[in-house]
Write a protein that holds these residues in place. Structure first.
Motif, short mmCIF file in Angstrom:
data_model
loop_
_atom_site.label_atom_id
_atom_site.label_comp_id
_atom_site.label_asym_id
_atom_site.label_seq_id
_atom_site.Cartn_x
_atom_site.Cartn_y
_atom_site.Cartn_z
N UNK A 1 -36.83 61.64 -2.54
CA UNK A 1 -37.36 62.99 -2.35
C UNK A 1 -36.63 63.98 -3.25
N UNK A 2 -35.30 63.85 -3.34
CA UNK A 2 -34.51 64.72 -4.20
C UNK A 2 -34.95 64.57 -5.66
N UNK A 3 -35.11 63.33 -6.08
CA UNK A 3 -35.51 63.08 -7.46
C UNK A 3 -36.85 63.74 -7.77
N UNK A 4 -37.83 63.57 -6.89
CA UNK A 4 -39.16 64.12 -7.14
C UNK A 4 -39.13 65.64 -7.17
N UNK A 5 -38.30 66.23 -6.30
CA UNK A 5 -38.19 67.69 -6.30
C UNK A 5 -37.62 68.17 -7.63
N UNK B 1 -37.50 66.64 -10.47
CA UNK B 1 -38.33 66.24 -11.62
C UNK B 1 -39.64 67.03 -11.71
N UNK B 2 -40.27 67.31 -10.55
CA UNK B 2 -41.63 67.84 -10.60
C UNK B 2 -41.83 69.22 -9.97
N UNK B 3 -40.99 69.61 -9.04
CA UNK B 3 -41.27 70.83 -8.29
C UNK B 3 -41.13 72.08 -9.16
N UNK B 4 -41.99 73.05 -8.91
CA UNK B 4 -41.96 74.29 -9.68
C UNK B 4 -40.67 75.07 -9.44
N UNK B 5 -40.03 74.84 -8.29
CA UNK B 5 -38.77 75.52 -7.97
C UNK B 5 -37.54 74.72 -8.39
N UNK B 6 -37.73 73.65 -9.12
CA UNK B 6 -36.62 72.85 -9.62
C UNK B 6 -35.73 73.70 -10.53
N UNK B 7 -34.41 73.46 -10.49
CA UNK B 7 -33.51 74.22 -11.38
C UNK B 7 -33.61 73.77 -12.85
N UNK B 8 -34.27 72.65 -13.11
CA UNK B 8 -34.39 72.17 -14.48
C UNK B 8 -35.40 73.01 -15.27
N UNK C 1 -36.87 68.74 -17.85
CA UNK C 1 -37.75 67.87 -17.08
C UNK C 1 -38.35 66.76 -17.94
N UNK C 2 -38.67 67.09 -19.18
CA UNK C 2 -39.27 66.09 -20.06
C UNK C 2 -38.30 64.93 -20.34
N UNK C 3 -37.00 65.25 -20.38
CA UNK C 3 -36.01 64.21 -20.68
C UNK C 3 -35.38 63.60 -19.43
N UNK C 4 -35.73 64.16 -18.26
CA UNK C 4 -35.09 63.74 -17.01
C UNK C 4 -35.61 62.38 -16.54
N UNK C 5 -34.69 61.46 -16.30
CA UNK C 5 -35.09 60.10 -15.88
C UNK C 5 -34.67 59.78 -14.45
N UNK C 6 -33.46 60.20 -14.06
CA UNK C 6 -32.98 59.82 -12.73
C UNK C 6 -31.80 60.68 -12.31
N UNK D 1 -25.25 72.90 -11.06
CA UNK D 1 -24.84 71.64 -11.70
C UNK D 1 -25.86 71.22 -12.74
N UNK D 2 -27.11 71.66 -12.58
CA UNK D 2 -28.19 71.31 -13.51
C UNK D 2 -28.45 72.43 -14.51
N UNK D 3 -28.22 73.67 -14.06
CA UNK D 3 -28.58 74.80 -14.89
C UNK D 3 -27.59 75.95 -14.62
N UNK D 4 -26.76 76.33 -15.61
CA UNK D 4 -25.74 77.36 -15.39
C UNK D 4 -26.31 78.75 -15.15
N UNK D 5 -27.61 78.92 -15.32
CA UNK D 5 -28.22 80.22 -15.04
C UNK D 5 -28.28 80.52 -13.54
#
Length: 204
Positions: free
Chosen positions: A42-46, A48-55, A60-65, A176-180
């Motif tokens: 569930x964490x991975x899908x959030x 990778x795909x969720x609009x509220x993801x910090x990525x 997201x295009x390069x995110x694998x796991x 941890x994913x995005x310093x913004x």
């Protein structure tokens, strides 16, 4: 049959029933692993795909796991809940220099790594369910195998004087994913002197 004999048999049956219930109601190891794996998916899908993801979209295009420690049930601990007599409001520093207000609700005390550990449980000012707590912690893996700014656990009280803390469910803050993003920094009380080799590892 004498009354005291009947009473003894009744008490014996009740005790046996309680023991059987405890043994059969305990979570099966396989079921537990499946539950943790489902949460990780569930964490991975959030992320990778969720609009509220910090990525960012580029990330997201390069995110694998996401990377995790192996699931280890010994890191699921039953802690003693020690309420704060005065539930003060604490201004918790965020990574961008701002502050966020939480209630210093309780301490969770537990045995792990051959020693007694204690963590401060914070509660959001606007929390409506008084059994829910926010736990931010750092440990001996922080800045090496795990994010240097610590990790989080959403803890829920499950007993009158106890709470279960499952470090297998420890996850990274958004920064941890995005310093913004601005994220709460673990309070000084929650810097553990032992390695917590469970939960999410550092994002690369």
């Amino acid at each position: 049959m004498k009354t005291n004999h009947i009473l003894l048999i009744f008490v014996t049956v009740v005790v046996l029933a309680a023991v059987i219930y405890t043994l059969t109601s305990a979570e099966d190891p396989e079921t537990y692993i499946e539950k943790i794996e489902a949460e990780r998916e569930r964490q991975y899908k959030f992320i990778r795909y969720n609009i509220e993801s910090p990525l960012t979209e580029e990330q997201k295009r390069d995110f694998k796991e996401l990377t995790f420690y192996p699931i280890d049930p010994t890191y699921k601990v039953k802690a003693r809940l020690i309420p704060n007599e005065e539930k003060k409001v604490r201004e918790v520093p965020l990574t961008d220099g701002s502050k966020e207000r939480y209630i210093e609700h309780s301490f969770a005390e537990f045995e792990l790594g051959g020693q007694t550990n204690r963590l401060l449980l914070l509660q959001a000012i606007d929390e409506t369910d008084m059994r829910n707590f926010f736990l931010a912690f750092a440990d001996e893996t922080s800045g090496r195998e795990t994010y240097g700014g610590g990790r989080y656990i959403n803890a829920r009280q499950d007993g009158k004087t106890s709470i279960t803390i499952d470090f297998n469910l420890a996850y990274n803050p958004y920064c941890a994913y995005n310093p913004d993003y601005a994220c709460p920094i673990p309070p000084r009380e929650n810097i553990l002197k032992i390695p917590i080799e469970a939960g999410e590892k550092n994002y690369k």
